[in-house]
Design a protein around this motif. Sequence first.
Motif, PDB file in Angstrom:
ATOM      1  N   TRP A  59       0.709  -1.176   0.143  1.00 19.48           N
ATOM      2  CA  TRP A  59       0.356   0.070  -0.003  1.00 19.48           C
ATOM      3  C   TRP A  59       1.216   1.442  -0.374  1.00 19.48           C
ATOM      4  O   TRP A  59       0.190   2.327  -0.477  1.00 19.48           O
ATOM      5  CB  TRP A  59      -1.118   0.080   0.860  1.00 19.48           C
ATOM      6  N   PHE A  60       2.543   0.963   0.407  1.00 18.80           N
ATOM      7  CA  PHE A  60       3.192   2.471   0.299  1.00 18.80           C
ATOM      8  C   PHE A  60       3.802   2.252  -0.779  1.00 18.80           C
ATOM      9  O   PHE A  60       4.782   2.698  -0.186  1.00 18.80           O
ATOM     10  CB  PHE A  60       3.730   2.175   1.551  1.00 18.80           C
ATOM     11  N   ILE A  61       3.863   1.474  -1.601  1.00 17.84           N
ATOM     12  CA  ILE A  61       4.945   0.651  -2.721  1.00 17.84           C
ATOM     13  C   ILE A  61       3.895   1.296  -3.689  1.00 17.84           C
ATOM     14  O   ILE A  61       4.871   2.601  -4.797  1.00 17.84           O
ATOM     15  CB  ILE A  61       5.189  -0.471  -2.771  1.00 17.84           C
ATOM     16  N   GLU A  62       2.570   0.739  -4.034  1.00 18.05           N
ATOM     17  CA  GLU A  62       2.486   0.822  -5.338  1.00 18.05           C
ATOM     18  C   GLU A  62       1.978   2.903  -5.876  1.00 18.05           C
ATOM     19  O   GLU A  62       1.043   3.561  -4.958  1.00 18.05           O
ATOM     20  CB  GLU A  62       0.729   0.717  -5.369  1.00 18.05           C
ATOM     21  N   GLY A  63       2.322   3.083  -6.772  1.00 20.74           N
ATOM     22  CA  GLY A  63       1.871   4.471  -7.189  1.00 20.74           C
ATOM     23  C   GLY A  63       3.433   5.587  -6.464  1.00 20.74           C
ATOM     24  O   GLY A  63       2.997   6.619  -6.670  1.00 20.74           O
ATOM     25  N   THR A  64       4.121   5.065  -6.121  1.00 22.77           N
ATOM     26  CA  THR A  64       5.718   5.709  -5.835  1.00 22.77           C
ATOM     27  C   THR A  64       6.897   5.221  -6.102  1.00 22.77           C
ATOM     28  O   THR A  64       6.712   4.579  -6.715  1.00 22.77           O
ATOM     29  CB  THR A  64       5.386   5.805  -4.164  1.00 22.77           C
ATOM     30  N   PRO A  65       7.780   5.980  -5.300  1.00 29.64           N
ATOM     31  CA  PRO A  65       9.143   5.934  -5.935  1.00 29.64           C
ATOM     32  C   PRO A  65       9.532   4.993  -5.043  1.00 29.64           C
ATOM     33  O   PRO A  65      11.124   4.323  -5.146  1.00 29.64           O
ATOM     34  CB  PRO A  65      10.120   6.602  -7.083  1.00 29.64           C
ATOM     35  N   ARG A  66       8.632   4.438  -4.338  1.00 28.91           N
ATOM     36  CA  ARG A  66       9.128   3.417  -3.141  1.00 28.91           C
ATOM     37  C   ARG A  66       9.895   2.337  -2.889  1.00 28.91           C
ATOM     38  O   ARG A  66       9.321   1.338  -3.983  1.00 28.91           O
ATOM     39  CB  ARG A  66       8.361   4.129  -1.725  1.00 28.91           C
ATOM     40  N   LEU A  67      10.754   1.709  -2.719  1.00 29.38           N
ATOM     41  CA  LEU A  67      10.716  -0.460  -2.453  1.00 29.38           C
ATOM     42  C   LEU A  67      10.742  -0.400  -1.680  1.00 29.38           C
ATOM     43  O   LEU A  67      10.737   0.225  -0.879  1.00 29.38           O
ATOM     44  CB  LEU A  67      12.479   0.740  -3.283  1.00 29.38           C
ATOM     45  N   ALA A  68      10.692  -1.840  -1.598  1.00 25.84           N
ATOM     46  CA  ALA A  68      10.328  -2.797  -0.647  1.00 25.84           C
ATOM     47  C   ALA A  68      11.565  -4.197  -0.519  1.00 25.84           C
ATOM     48  O   ALA A  68      11.306  -4.480  -1.786  1.00 25.84           O
ATOM     49  CB  ALA A  68       9.553  -3.043   0.112  1.00 25.84           C
ATOM     50  N   VAL A  69      12.416  -4.276  -0.135  1.00 24.02           N
ATOM     51  CA  VAL A  69      12.696  -5.637   0.243  1.00 24.02           C
ATOM     52  C   VAL A  69      11.708  -7.211   0.299  1.00 24.02           C
ATOM     53  O   VAL A  69      11.544  -6.794   1.978  1.00 24.02           O
ATOM     54  CB  VAL A  69      14.842  -6.382   0.670  1.00 24.02           C
ATOM     55  N   LEU A  70      11.564  -7.290  -0.109  1.00 20.02           N
ATOM     56  CA  LEU A  70      10.752  -8.733   0.993  1.00 20.02           C
ATOM     57  C   LEU A  70      10.515 -10.517  -0.190  1.00 20.02           C
ATOM     58  O   LEU A  70      11.691 -10.502  -0.429  1.00 20.02           O
ATOM     59  CB  LEU A  70       9.304  -8.597  -0.237  1.00 20.02           C
ATOM     60  N   HIS A  71       9.982 -11.303   0.938  1.00 21.03           N
ATOM     61  CA  HIS A  71      10.039 -12.821   0.248  1.00 21.03           C
ATOM     62  C   HIS A  71       9.739 -12.416  -0.571  1.00 21.03           C
ATOM     63  O   HIS A  71       8.854 -12.856  -1.243  1.00 21.03           O
ATOM     64  CB  HIS A  71       9.747 -13.762   1.484  1.00 21.03           C
ATOM     65  N   GLU A  72      10.930 -13.622  -2.178  1.00 16.83           N
ATOM     66  CA  GLU A  72      10.031 -13.552  -3.205  1.00 16.83           C
ATOM     67  C   GLU A  72       8.747 -14.696  -3.638  1.00 16.83           C
ATOM     68  O   GLU A  72       8.168 -14.955  -4.222  1.00 16.83           O
ATOM     69  CB  GLU A  72      11.221 -14.507  -4.296  1.00 16.83           C
ATOM     70  N   ARG A  73       8.506 -16.026  -2.363  1.00 14.81           N
ATOM     71  CA  ARG A  73       6.999 -16.751  -2.383  1.00 14.81           C
ATOM     72  C   ARG A  73       6.041 -15.233  -2.079  1.00 14.81           C
ATOM     73  O   ARG A  73       4.746 -15.159  -2.959  1.00 14.81           O
ATOM     74  CB  ARG A  73       7.251 -17.606  -1.208  1.00 14.81           C
ATOM     75  N   PHE A  74       6.603 -14.072  -1.620  1.00 13.26           N
ATOM     76  CA  PHE A  74       5.591 -13.300  -0.675  1.00 13.26           C
ATOM     77  C   PHE A  74       5.373 -12.737  -2.148  1.00 13.26           C
ATOM     78  O   PHE A  74       3.887 -12.107  -2.175  1.00 13.26           O
ATOM     79  CB  PHE A  74       5.335 -12.850   0.453  1.00 13.26           C
ATOM     80  N   VAL A  75       5.424 -11.789  -2.400  1.00 10.76           N
ATOM     81  CA  VAL A  75       6.123 -11.136  -3.378  1.00 10.76           C
ATOM     82  C   VAL A  75       4.624 -11.963  -5.105  1.00 10.76           C
ATOM     83  O   VAL A  75       4.545 -11.721  -5.665  1.00 10.76           O
ATOM     84  CB  VAL A  75       7.341 -10.460  -4.051  1.00 10.76           C
ATOM     85  N   ARG A  76       5.541 -13.532  -4.831  1.00  5.87           N
ATOM     86  CA  ARG A  76       4.580 -13.971  -6.795  1.00  5.87           C
ATOM     87  C   ARG A  76       3.287 -13.741  -6.021  1.00  5.87           C
ATOM     88  O   ARG A  76       2.078 -13.525  -7.027  1.00  5.87           O
ATOM     89  CB  ARG A  76       5.451 -15.329  -6.637  1.00  5.87           C
ATOM     90  N   GLN A  77       2.883 -13.884  -4.757  1.00  3.89           N
ATOM     91  CA  GLN A  77       1.712 -14.147  -4.335  1.00  3.89           C
ATOM     92  C   GLN A  77       0.950 -12.092  -4.495  1.00  3.89           C
ATOM     93  O   GLN A  77      -0.276 -12.068  -5.257  1.00  3.89           O
ATOM     94  CB  GLN A  77       1.358 -14.391  -3.117  1.00  3.89           C
ATOM     95  N   ILE A  78       0.918 -11.583  -3.801  1.00  4.78           N
ATOM     96  CA  ILE A  78       0.914 -10.152  -4.194  1.00  4.78           C
ATOM     97  C   ILE A  78       1.092  -9.024  -5.164  1.00  4.78           C
ATOM     98  O   ILE A  78      -0.055  -8.419  -5.397  1.00  4.78           O
ATOM     99  CB  ILE A  78       1.230  -9.461  -2.885  1.00  4.78           C
ATOM    100  N   ALA A  79       1.564  -9.564  -6.012  1.00  2.78           N
ATOM    101  CA  ALA A  79       1.877  -9.286  -7.225  1.00  2.78           C
ATOM    102  C   ALA A  79       0.909  -9.009  -8.535  1.00  2.78           C
ATOM    103  O   ALA A  79       0.120  -8.196  -9.270  1.00  2.78           O
ATOM    104  CB  ALA A  79       3.295  -9.351  -8.163  1.00  2.78           C
TER     105      ALA A  79
END
Length: 302
Positions: free
Chosen positions: A234-254
């Motif tokens: 929610w704090f990434i979408e629409g912004t230039p911010r980045l985060a370092v997250l787990h790949e399995r999690f990212v594949r689901q939420i993307a």
Amino acid sequence: MRFKGLDLNLLVVFDALMETHSVTRAAERIGLTQPATSAALRRLREFFGDPIVVAVGKRMHPTPFAEALHPQMQQALRGVERAIATPSTFDPATSTRRFRIIGSDYIMVAVLVPLIERFACTAPGVRLEIIQPNEHSVAELEAGRADLLVTPEPFLASWHPSEVLFEEEQVVVGWAQNPIFARGLTENDFYAAGHVTVAFGADRTPAFADSTLSRMGRERLVEVTVGSFASAPWFIEGTPRLAVLHERFVRQIARRFNLAWAPLPFDFPKMQEMMQFHQSRTGDVGLDWLRQQMREVAAEVA
């Protein structure tokens, strides 16, 4: 029943008094009358030679001696409770057992959601209770209030058994329209951007990736810190911010957010996600079965 002169029933009263700080509420919890609970408190005081709890205003407060004794008594009581409640056999098709698992929303998405989908066919009566990790997670496992702790290796208790559930890569996540993903993320891009980090509990314990990055020595611009992985997008979408997250999690939420991700632009260790259980639960066939199911689901997701 007495053990070395102590009526073991008094231990249940002691535990209730320590949890409630009230004779009245302790009596309600254990199903005794208030006079009977007061009499049990007198016997505890006589045996230990300590007031156990003292009145301060309208509340009872444990003495330092009682505070020090309580964890040991809790462990003894939970061990007895587990010994009585844990069956020697386990049939997942007919079991109605509830398992309490301490695990982040990342573990929920990566493993526990597909696990419950599997249970619909193989173990329809089995229930899961999922508890968010915090600074008391090891104490919850120690006290018998959780069956399983799922956490990265650095956060384990060294004195209980553990095993690897899976290994995980960390990836850099950002808004899909952020141009740095199209041109290729560099280390300079990474450190020039604002970041969203994750920290758990009242002590704000950083997630694996964030604690590892902190130890690497180069400072990031942290603009937002959230208390769960699911809050980060929610704090990434629409912004230039980045985060370092787990790949399995990212594949689901993307699939649910307009996100892109890329490998970290520098060497970074893999995370070992571990399962830990209390030493006294060795041989618990139901817990053995649960851990095997989680290993299989984690392998399938990978």
